[in-house]
Design a protein around this motif. Structure first.
Motif, short mmCIF file in Angstrom:
data_model
loop_
_atom_site.label_atom_id
_atom_site.label_comp_id
_atom_site.label_asym_id
_atom_site.label_seq_id
_atom_site.Cartn_x
_atom_site.Cartn_y
_atom_site.Cartn_z
N ALA A 234 38.44 32.78 -8.91
CA ALA A 234 37.17 32.19 -8.46
C ALA A 234 36.87 32.56 -7.02
O ALA A 234 35.70 32.73 -6.64
CB ALA A 234 37.22 30.67 -8.61
N LYS B 31 27.81 36.27 -13.29
CA LYS B 31 28.20 35.08 -14.05
C LYS B 31 29.23 35.42 -15.11
O LYS B 31 30.24 34.71 -15.27
CB LYS B 31 26.96 34.45 -14.69
CG LYS B 31 27.23 33.15 -15.43
CD LYS B 31 25.94 32.55 -15.96
CE LYS B 31 26.20 31.24 -16.69
NZ LYS B 31 24.94 30.66 -17.23
N ARG C 246 27.88 29.05 -5.33
CA ARG C 246 28.03 30.40 -5.84
C ARG C 246 26.83 31.30 -5.51
O ARG C 246 27.01 32.48 -5.23
CB ARG C 246 28.29 30.39 -7.35
CG ARG C 246 27.16 29.81 -8.18
CD ARG C 246 27.56 29.70 -9.64
NE ARG C 246 26.48 29.19 -10.47
CZ ARG C 246 26.18 27.91 -10.60
NH1 ARG C 246 26.88 27.00 -9.93
NH2 ARG C 246 25.18 27.52 -11.37
N PHE D 79 32.58 36.34 -13.45
CA PHE D 79 33.24 35.13 -12.96
C PHE D 79 33.96 34.42 -14.10
O PHE D 79 35.14 34.06 -13.97
CB PHE D 79 32.19 34.21 -12.32
CG PHE D 79 32.76 33.01 -11.62
CD1 PHE D 79 32.92 33.01 -10.24
CD2 PHE D 79 33.15 31.87 -12.33
CE1 PHE D 79 33.45 31.91 -9.59
CE2 PHE D 79 33.67 30.77 -11.69
CZ PHE D 79 33.82 30.79 -10.30
N THR E 26 33.41 27.33 -4.56
CA THR E 26 33.13 28.59 -5.26
C THR E 26 32.09 28.43 -6.37
O THR E 26 31.35 29.36 -6.68
CB THR E 26 34.41 29.18 -5.84
OG1 THR E 26 35.05 28.20 -6.69
CG2 THR E 26 35.36 29.59 -4.74
N VAL F 112 39.70 39.93 -11.54
CA VAL F 112 38.30 40.28 -11.29
C VAL F 112 38.05 41.75 -11.64
O VAL F 112 37.05 42.09 -12.30
CB VAL F 112 37.94 40.02 -9.82
CG1 VAL F 112 36.50 40.44 -9.54
CG2 VAL F 112 38.13 38.55 -9.47
N ILE G 162 36.62 36.93 -6.61
CA ILE G 162 35.41 37.67 -6.96
C ILE G 162 34.52 37.89 -5.74
O ILE G 162 33.88 38.93 -5.59
CB ILE G 162 34.63 36.93 -8.08
CG1 ILE G 162 33.50 37.82 -8.61
CG2 ILE G 162 34.09 35.59 -7.59
CD1 ILE G 162 32.85 37.27 -9.86
#
Length: 298
Positions: free
Chosen positions: A25, A216, A150, A219, A146, A205, A28
């Motif tokens: 999280a 999105k 975001r 993530f 996070t 990631v 990224i």
């Protein structure tokens, strides 16, 4: 199963679950900012906090968090304002943090090489109930930042100048990313180890990016991969008696390789589909030709 009846494995699995969620999280945003190795640097600095905790007979998780946050803020300030001497200053910070941690642990009455190894490479048996409480609180902070911010963090990570023009507090958000990364390092050090935590922040990631295109989706898939490898690596380390940190990182790299191989034919199909769509458009579209009467002369 016997595994889930052991108290220390219950604590280890809870910690592994939280690490698997929080590390990707934060990672990224670091990958977007091309700061993939920032977690490694913070891990070096956090070692001083671990040694300080042993020396003061305090919980190393909290002392490591304080020192890592301070180090992350200094690193961000050096990145923002440092010029030709910035790399040298960061190198001194990294190596000084590691050396200070080793020295403080050896000076403490309860310190030993076994304690040092558990923080460098992770250890299942050292996760205490107090550690689980600290890790849970710190993980909650990381997820709050996070996920809750975001959009703002993504904008700053993609283009700082554009984010500044839109009125976002760029300097504050940059510092918040650094602080959140520091907290994540201390969350993960019991399970993965300070020397390997950066890999868990980056590799899931990178693996998710092989299949996804949107932020999105990347993530969500990165968190799913991170959770899967931390839990499976923790269970594997129990049955095979191998270091959990190394096992988790190798599993993450294995997932990356597998998805990279899977993504190759998918990328070729997408390229062929794009070429066919472009060719079909060229056949249907009528080119517009200019007539002399359309020219405007002054």
């Amino acid at each position: 199963m016997e595994l889930f009846q052991l108290a220390f494995m219950q604590r280890a699995l809870i910690a592994a679950l939280l690490v698997g969620i929080t590390a990707p999280a934060v990672g990224i945003y670091l990958v977007q900012r091309r700061q993939a190795l920032m977690g490694d640097g913070i891990g070096h600095v956090a070692m001083t906090g671990v040694g300080l905790g042993f020396l003061m007979s305090a919980n190393p998780v909290w002392t490591a968090t304080l020192v890592a946050v301070a180090g992350a803020v200094v690193m961000e300030l050096i990145r923002a304002y440092g010029k030709t001497r910035g790399d040298l200053a960061l190198a001194l910070l990294f190596y000084g943090g590691m050396a200070g941690g080793v020295l403080l642990i050896n000076l403490s009455p309860t310190g030993s090489n076994a304690n040092l190894s558990s923080f460098l490479f992770g250890s299942l048996s050292t996760v205490s109930a107090e550690d689980v409480t600290a890790i849970s609180l710190l993980a909650g902070f990381v997820l709050l930042v996070t996920v809750g911010l975001r959009r703002q963090l993504f904008a700053v990570s993609q283009d700082e100048e554009f984010a500044r023009v839109t009125g976002l507090p760029v300097r504050f958000l940059n510092l918040l990313i650094a602080v959140t990364a520091a907290v994540t390092v201390t969350v993960a050090m019991r399970v993965v180890g300070l020397l390997l935590v950066s890999a868990l922040m980056v590799v899931p990631v990178a693996a998710a990016q092989q299949l996804t295109r949107s932020f999105k989706a990347t993530f969500a898939l990165a968190v799913l991969i991170g959770t899967g490898v931390t839990l499976s690596g923790t269970i594997t380390s129990y049955y095979q008696d191998v270091p959990p940190g190394a096992t988790i990182v190798l599993l993450a790299i294995g997932v990356f390789v597998a998805l990279a191989v899977l993504a190759t034919p998918l990328a070729r199909r997408r390229a062929r589909a794009a070429e066919q769509a472009s060719a079909a458009c060229d056949e249907r579209c009528v080119p517009v030709t200019r007539r002399p009467a359309d020219d405007v002369r002054v």
